[in-house]
Design a protein around this motif. Sequence first.
Motif, PDB file in Angstrom:
ATOM      1  N   GLY A 135       0.785  -1.231   0.000  1.00  0.00           N
ATOM      2  CA  GLY A 135       0.000   0.000   0.000  1.00  0.00           C
ATOM      3  C   GLY A 135       0.810   1.271   0.000  1.00  0.00           C
ATOM      4  N   ASP A 283      -0.253  -7.667   8.857  1.00  0.00           N
ATOM      5  CA  ASP A 283      -1.681  -7.822   8.589  1.00  0.00           C
ATOM      6  C   ASP A 283      -2.463  -8.097   9.868  1.00  0.00           C
ATOM      7  OD1 ASP A 283      -1.269  -7.416   5.900  1.00  0.00           O
ATOM      8  OD2 ASP A 283      -1.065  -9.549   5.447  1.00  0.00           O
ATOM      9  N   SER A 286      -4.145  -4.745  11.229  1.00  0.00           N
ATOM     10  CA  SER A 286      -5.314  -4.197  10.546  1.00  0.00           C
ATOM     11  C   SER A 286      -5.375  -4.841   9.166  1.00  0.00           C
ATOM     12  CB  SER A 286      -5.197  -2.671  10.416  1.00  0.00           C
ATOM     13  OG  SER A 286      -6.340  -2.127   9.778  1.00  0.00           O
ATOM     14  N   ARG A 288      -5.121  -5.509   5.293  1.00  0.00           N
ATOM     15  CA  ARG A 288      -4.210  -4.966   4.292  1.00  0.00           C
ATOM     16  C   ARG A 288      -4.924  -3.951   3.423  1.00  0.00           C
ATOM     17  NH1 ARG A 288      -0.237  -9.027   1.084  1.00  0.00           N
ATOM     18  NH2 ARG A 288       0.160  -9.542   3.261  1.00  0.00           N
ATOM     19  N   SER A 290      -3.658  -1.250   5.273  1.00  0.00           N
ATOM     20  CA  SER A 290      -3.438  -0.346   6.400  1.00  0.00           C
ATOM     21  C   SER A 290      -2.580  -0.996   7.483  1.00  0.00           C
ATOM     22  CB  SER A 290      -4.783   0.097   6.980  1.00  0.00           C
ATOM     23  OG  SER A 290      -5.534  -1.026   7.430  1.00  0.00           O
ATOM     24  N   GLY A 291      -2.722  -2.310   7.684  1.00  0.00           N
ATOM     25  CA  GLY A 291      -1.894  -2.996   8.671  1.00  0.00           C
ATOM     26  C   GLY A 291      -0.420  -2.927   8.319  1.00  0.00           C
ATOM     27  N   GLN A 292      -0.108  -3.074   7.032  1.00  0.00           N
ATOM     28  CA  GLN A 292       1.276  -2.968   6.590  1.00  0.00           C
ATOM     29  C   GLN A 292       1.829  -1.566   6.860  1.00  0.00           C
ATOM     30  OE1 GLN A 292       3.280  -5.362   5.136  1.00  0.00           O
ATOM     31  NE2 GLN A 292       1.705  -6.901   5.511  1.00  0.00           N
ATOM     32  N   GLN A 293       1.017  -0.572   6.607  1.00  0.00           N
ATOM     33  CA  GLN A 293       1.461   0.802   6.824  1.00  0.00           C
ATOM     34  C   GLN A 293       1.701   1.080   8.308  1.00  0.00           C
ATOM     35  OE1 GLN A 293      -1.679   3.014   4.990  1.00  0.00           O
ATOM     36  NE2 GLN A 293      -1.123   2.426   2.911  1.00  0.00           N
ATOM     37  N   ILE A 294       0.833   0.570   9.175  1.00  0.00           N
ATOM     38  CA  ILE A 294       1.012   0.760  10.620  1.00  0.00           C
ATOM     39  C   ILE A 294       2.285   0.067  11.089  1.00  0.00           C
ATOM     40  CG2 ILE A 294       0.055   0.233  12.890  1.00  0.00           C
ATOM     41  CD1 ILE A 294      -2.736   0.468  11.618  1.00  0.00           C
ATOM     42  N   THR A 297       5.444   1.898   9.874  1.00  0.00           N
ATOM     43  CA  THR A 297       5.671   3.125  10.629  1.00  0.00           C
ATOM     44  C   THR A 297       6.297   2.823  11.987  1.00  0.00           C
ATOM     45  OG1 THR A 297       3.778   4.193   9.552  1.00  0.00           O
ATOM     46  CG2 THR A 297       4.567   5.167  11.604  1.00  0.00           C
TER      47      THR A 297
END
Length: 325
Positions: A135, A283, A286, A288, A290-294, A297
């Motif tokens: 993402g 994952d 959250s 996918r 968004s989980g990858q992005q969290i 980070t």
Amino acid sequence: METLLMIGLLAALGALAVTIAFMDDLLVVTMLSGIFSFTCCAIFVLFDAPDVAFTEACVGAGVSTVLTLAAIRLTGRREKRVGRRASAVGLIVSTICGLALVYGTLELPRFGDPLAPANQHVAPHYLNESAAEIGIPNVITSVLGSYRGYDTMGETVVVFTAALGVLMLLGGSQARPLRRGDAPARADRDVILRSIATLFVPMTLFLAPYVQFHGAYSPGGGFQAGAIFGGAMILYGLVFGIDRLNKLVPERVLKVIAALGVLTYGGTGLVTLALGHQFLDYDALSPRPSGQQIGLTAIEFGVFMTVTCVMILLFQRFASRRSEP
């Protein structure tokens, strides 16, 4: 034009390396090594690797040069000659090994060849699928933080462990503050330098978070941001004095934050395990992507903390030591 520039830069690297090998003035060697690193930065940019160029500029040309100068201040500028002559056998063996390495490169695929094995293995999947799976548009960040997150965690642990080793070698506790005459910078001189640093240090400190949180869209990330932030703090210590830097960021605080950076990275993996997924499977945090992005980070922030604090710690320990009378 780009090919000629690359040939010129490679020739400069070779000339610098040969010059460094025959120099016994360690101060000159340190300066030439810094020029060597800056030349490498230009080559990395030509290879479309600006993120690596960021790190090389801060760590290779900047911090490494400063730490080496601090070590020379404690040991001496001239290399001691042991009186041994160059070995003919060693020269022959080195020449043979060098020719063998050059011969081995003849079997390598051409640079940028799309049919090369490296470009036919997992690279097509990363380039074609990472935007949907992770993402974020920056494929390098996807690879470093997600696809090969285990490796990046290992690199972070290596940085932290190396810092612990250096601190143990240099002494278990922080050195005493320097006398006024021994400080790298004094308030009654270098007015121009201090004025310029007052402008550039805050700008550099603001650049680091941008590189940190913009790594998903452009060259950057935890390693690069940590190197920039740490370099800015080292510049502050060089210009305004190590005593002021020690008061601003005490060594005991830096040690805790450096350890928390490693724990943040590893703790992210433990959270994913607790949620029933594999280690560092973002994952779990959250759906996918968004989980990858969290997850990215979180781990990038852990890398940022460790790299920043390790750089400042090493500078503080070297710069705070007194040379023997």
